[in-house]
Design a protein around this motif. Structure first.
Motif, PDB file in Angstrom:
ATOM      1  N   PHE A 103       0.816  -1.206   0.000  1.00  0.00           N
ATOM      2  CA  PHE A 103       0.000   0.000   0.000  1.00  0.00           C
ATOM      3  C   PHE A 103       0.857   1.266   0.000  1.00  0.00           C
ATOM      4  O   PHE A 103       0.470   2.296  -0.567  1.00  0.00           O
ATOM      5  CB  PHE A 103      -0.926  -0.006   1.212  1.00  0.00           C
ATOM      6  N   GLU A 104       2.041   1.170   0.619  1.00  0.00           N
ATOM      7  CA  GLU A 104       2.901   2.353   0.671  1.00  0.00           C
ATOM      8  C   GLU A 104       3.328   2.801  -0.720  1.00  0.00           C
ATOM      9  O   GLU A 104       3.594   3.990  -0.949  1.00  0.00           O
ATOM     10  CB  GLU A 104       4.129   2.089   1.558  1.00  0.00           C
ATOM     11  N   ASP A 105       3.381   1.886  -1.677  1.00  0.00           N
ATOM     12  CA  ASP A 105       3.733   2.266  -3.049  1.00  0.00           C
ATOM     13  C   ASP A 105       2.624   3.104  -3.690  1.00  0.00           C
ATOM     14  O   ASP A 105       2.898   4.036  -4.453  1.00  0.00           O
ATOM     15  CB  ASP A 105       3.985   1.014  -3.895  1.00  0.00           C
ATOM     16  N   VAL A 106       1.379   2.761  -3.385  1.00  0.00           N
ATOM     17  CA  VAL A 106       0.257   3.560  -3.888  1.00  0.00           C
ATOM     18  C   VAL A 106       0.291   4.948  -3.253  1.00  0.00           C
ATOM     19  O   VAL A 106       0.070   5.965  -3.924  1.00  0.00           O
ATOM     20  CB  VAL A 106      -1.087   2.868  -3.600  1.00  0.00           C
ATOM     21  N   GLN A 107       0.574   4.990  -1.958  1.00  0.00           N
ATOM     22  CA  GLN A 107       0.661   6.273  -1.262  1.00  0.00           C
ATOM     23  C   GLN A 107       1.766   7.142  -1.853  1.00  0.00           C
ATOM     24  O   GLN A 107       1.591   8.346  -2.042  1.00  0.00           O
ATOM     25  CB  GLN A 107       0.909   6.044   0.232  1.00  0.00           C
ATOM     26  N   ALA A 108       2.915   6.527  -2.151  1.00  0.00           N
ATOM     27  CA  ALA A 108       4.038   7.283  -2.716  1.00  0.00           C
ATOM     28  C   ALA A 108       3.684   7.814  -4.101  1.00  0.00           C
ATOM     29  O   ALA A 108       4.008   8.964  -4.444  1.00  0.00           O
ATOM     30  CB  ALA A 108       5.277   6.392  -2.789  1.00  0.00           C
ATOM     31  N   PHE A 109       3.022   6.991  -4.909  1.00  0.00           N
ATOM     32  CA  PHE A 109       2.601   7.434  -6.243  1.00  0.00           C
ATOM     33  C   PHE A 109       1.627   8.600  -6.126  1.00  0.00           C
ATOM     34  O   PHE A 109       1.744   9.599  -6.853  1.00  0.00           O
ATOM     35  CB  PHE A 109       1.947   6.269  -6.994  1.00  0.00           C
ATOM     36  N   ALA A 110       0.660   8.464  -5.225  1.00  0.00           N
ATOM     37  CA  ALA A 110      -0.333   9.519  -5.048  1.00  0.00           C
ATOM     38  C   ALA A 110       0.323  10.828  -4.623  1.00  0.00           C
ATOM     39  O   ALA A 110      -0.066  11.909  -5.087  1.00  0.00           O
ATOM     40  CB  ALA A 110      -1.377   9.088  -4.020  1.00  0.00           C
ATOM     41  N   LYS A 111       1.316  10.727  -3.776  1.00  0.00           N
ATOM     42  CA  LYS A 111       2.011  11.940  -3.316  1.00  0.00           C
ATOM     43  C   LYS A 111       2.724  12.628  -4.484  1.00  0.00           C
ATOM     44  O   LYS A 111       2.634  13.850  -4.650  1.00  0.00           O
ATOM     45  CB  LYS A 111       3.006  11.587  -2.213  1.00  0.00           C
ATOM     46  N   LYS A 112       3.423  11.839  -5.294  1.00  0.00           N
ATOM     47  CA  LYS A 112       4.131  12.407  -6.445  1.00  0.00           C
ATOM     48  C   LYS A 112       3.160  13.030  -7.454  1.00  0.00           C
ATOM     49  O   LYS A 112       3.483  14.026  -8.101  1.00  0.00           O
ATOM     50  CB  LYS A 112       4.963  11.315  -7.140  1.00  0.00           C
ATOM     51  N   ALA A 113       1.990  12.419  -7.567  1.00  0.00           N
ATOM     52  CA  ALA A 113       1.010  12.888  -8.548  1.00  0.00           C
ATOM     53  C   ALA A 113       0.103  13.982  -7.996  1.00  0.00           C
ATOM     54  O   ALA A 113      -0.810  14.443  -8.691  1.00  0.00           O
ATOM     55  CB  ALA A 113       0.165  11.703  -9.025  1.00  0.00           C
ATOM     56  N   GLY A 114       0.347  14.393  -6.755  1.00  0.00           N
ATOM     57  CA  GLY A 114      -0.509  15.409  -6.148  1.00  0.00           C
ATOM     58  C   GLY A 114      -1.906  14.905  -5.838  1.00  0.00           C
ATOM     59  O   GLY A 114      -2.871  15.682  -5.844  1.00  0.00           O
ATOM     60  N   ARG A 115      -2.034  13.606  -5.567  1.00  0.00           N
ATOM     61  CA  ARG A 115      -3.344  12.996  -5.336  1.00  0.00           C
ATOM     62  C   ARG A 115      -3.489  12.394  -3.940  1.00  0.00           C
ATOM     63  O   ARG A 115      -4.334  11.530  -3.716  1.00  0.00           O
ATOM     64  CB  ARG A 115      -3.596  11.925  -6.404  1.00  0.00           C
ATOM     65  N   SER A 116      -2.678  12.852  -3.023  1.00  0.00           N
ATOM     66  CA  SER A 116      -2.734  12.295  -1.665  1.00  0.00           C
ATOM     67  C   SER A 116      -4.100  12.482  -1.022  1.00  0.00           C
ATOM     68  O   SER A 116      -4.525  11.666  -0.193  1.00  0.00           O
ATOM     69  CB  SER A 116      -1.662  12.942  -0.774  1.00  0.00           C
ATOM     70  N   ALA A 117      -4.796  13.547  -1.399  1.00  0.00           N
ATOM     71  CA  ALA A 117      -6.122  13.804  -0.819  1.00  0.00           C
ATOM     72  C   ALA A 117      -7.086  12.659  -1.140  1.00  0.00           C
ATOM     73  O   ALA A 117      -7.977  12.353  -0.340  1.00  0.00           O
ATOM     74  CB  ALA A 117      -6.675  15.120  -1.344  1.00  0.00           C
ATOM     75  N   GLU A 118      -6.892  12.017  -2.298  1.00  0.00           N
ATOM     76  CA  GLU A 118      -7.765  10.900  -2.659  1.00  0.00           C
ATOM     77  C   GLU A 118      -7.516   9.691  -1.757  1.00  0.00           C
ATOM     78  O   GLU A 118      -8.453   8.993  -1.356  1.00  0.00           O
ATOM     79  CB  GLU A 118      -7.549  10.521  -4.125  1.00  0.00           C
ATOM     80  N   ILE A 119      -6.258   9.454  -1.453  1.00  0.00           N
ATOM     81  CA  ILE A 119      -5.921   8.372  -0.517  1.00  0.00           C
ATOM     82  C   ILE A 119      -6.471   8.693   0.862  1.00  0.00           C
ATOM     83  O   ILE A 119      -7.051   7.835   1.542  1.00  0.00           O
ATOM     84  CB  ILE A 119      -4.398   8.162  -0.436  1.00  0.00           C
ATOM     85  N   ASP A 120      -6.289   9.952   1.267  1.00  0.00           N
ATOM     86  CA  ASP A 120      -6.787  10.373   2.579  1.00  0.00           C
ATOM     87  C   ASP A 120      -8.302  10.181   2.676  1.00  0.00           C
ATOM     88  O   ASP A 120      -8.827   9.789   3.724  1.00  0.00           O
ATOM     89  CB  ASP A 120      -6.429  11.835   2.838  1.00  0.00           C
ATOM     90  N   ALA A 121      -9.007  10.441   1.576  1.00  0.00           N
ATOM     91  CA  ALA A 121     -10.462  10.288   1.563  1.00  0.00           C
ATOM     92  C   ALA A 121     -10.854   8.815   1.704  1.00  0.00           C
ATOM     93  O   ALA A 121     -11.825   8.486   2.397  1.00  0.00           O
ATOM     94  CB  ALA A 121     -11.044  10.870   0.278  1.00  0.00           C
ATOM     95  N   GLN A 122     -10.088   7.947   1.067  1.00  0.00           N
ATOM     96  CA  GLN A 122     -10.338   6.512   1.201  1.00  0.00           C
ATOM     97  C   GLN A 122     -10.162   6.075   2.652  1.00  0.00           C
ATOM     98  O   GLN A 122     -11.016   5.383   3.227  1.00  0.00           O
ATOM     99  CB  GLN A 122      -9.366   5.716   0.312  1.00  0.00           C
ATOM    100  N   VAL A 123      -9.061   6.482   3.236  1.00  0.00           N
ATOM    101  CA  VAL A 123      -8.782   6.106   4.621  1.00  0.00           C
ATOM    102  C   VAL A 123      -9.834   6.689   5.553  1.00  0.00           C
ATOM    103  O   VAL A 123     -10.303   6.027   6.485  1.00  0.00           O
ATOM    104  CB  VAL A 123      -7.366   6.563   5.030  1.00  0.00           C
ATOM    105  N   ALA A 124     -10.230   7.940   5.306  1.00  0.00           N
ATOM    106  CA  ALA A 124     -11.234   8.600   6.140  1.00  0.00           C
ATOM    107  C   ALA A 124     -12.564   7.854   6.098  1.00  0.00           C
ATOM    108  O   ALA A 124     -13.263   7.744   7.117  1.00  0.00           O
ATOM    109  CB  ALA A 124     -11.423  10.048   5.702  1.00  0.00           C
TER     110      ALA A 124
END
Length: 238
Positions: A103-124
């Motif tokens: 999962f950390e690889d998806v998080q790292a990709f999202a961070k590079k792509a400026g999409r961390s908010a989408e991951i945060d929304a999933q976790v939330a």
């Protein structure tokens, strides 16, 4: 029940050693005894023949049920003892040829792509579900709570939302959502294969496992010749 805090989102469970929870667990076990289980599979690793779970050989109901908060003890060992089941198998696997939960690889990709908010929304979303479950504990019995987490529609919806939702984190260079999906599939495929290696024709199996495994384990049972899925709700009363 005795959550070690290793999941992305963790639920704070009630103290299942309390008197009223013990009474509810007894009622839950009595319902499952009617299923007449012959094999119980648990989330532990074993190198013994038949994946025999060494913890059960040391189980002392009078002592362990008073102090242990883990569902392997409170549900699986209790049920095995009350139903006179001799075989408790630890069919889990934590490491394999590939990473099971990157999962950390998806998080790292999202961070590079400026999409961390989408991951945060999933976790939330799952944090909110966990909070609702924790609140439900104040008014629901153990049986009601376990029926909630074993609801087929909820299992499918959550899996699609989280795992299949990760496929969208991809570009023409990286696709980290794919390894997350096939890694989790692989772990559960091995778990099910281990179960299949110890299950005998005519066995009535109770699987006591973390909820995150439910989607694939149910899938394998439903799609594999010789297996039949029996829903918890067929035996457990609210």
């Amino acid at each position: 029940m005795g959550n070690p805090g290793l999941d992305v989102v963790n639920v704070k469970a009630d103290d299942v050693t309390s008197a009223h929870r013990q009474a509810e667990l007894e009622a839950f076990a009595r319902d499952l005894v009617a299923f007449e289980p012959t094999l119980i599979a648990v989330e532990s690793e074993s190198n013994e023949p038949g994946f025999a779970d060494s913890g059960y050989s040391r189980f002392n109901a009078e002592e362990d049920l008073r102090v242990a908060r883990d569902e392997t003890v409170q549900i699986a060992y209790r049920l095995a003892s009350e139903a006179n089941v001799e075989r408790v198998a630890g069919i889990d696997v934590s490491e394999g040829e590939i990473r099971f939960f990157p999962f950390e690889d998806v998080q790292a990709f999202a961070k590079k792509a400026g999409r961390s908010a989408e991951i945060d929304a999933q976790v939330a979303y799952f944090e909110d579900k966990a909070a609702a479950f924790e609140e439900q504990q104040s008014v629901a019995t153990v049986s009601e709570l376990l029926l909630t987490v074993n609801d087929p529609a909820s299992i499918e919806s959550d899996h699609r939302r989280f795992y299949y939702g990760m496929f969208g984190f991809a570009d023409d260079q990286e696709q980290p959502g794919a390894p997350l999906n096939y890694g989790w599939y692989a772990r559960n495929a091995i778990i099910f294969s281990r179960l299949g290696s110890v299950a005998r024709p005519g066995d009535r199996v109770v699987v006591v496992y973390g909820a995150g495994h439910a989607y694939w384990l149910r899938h394998f049972v439903e799609e594999t010749p010789g297996f039949e899925l029996v829903e918890l709700a067929e035996y457990v009363r609210k």
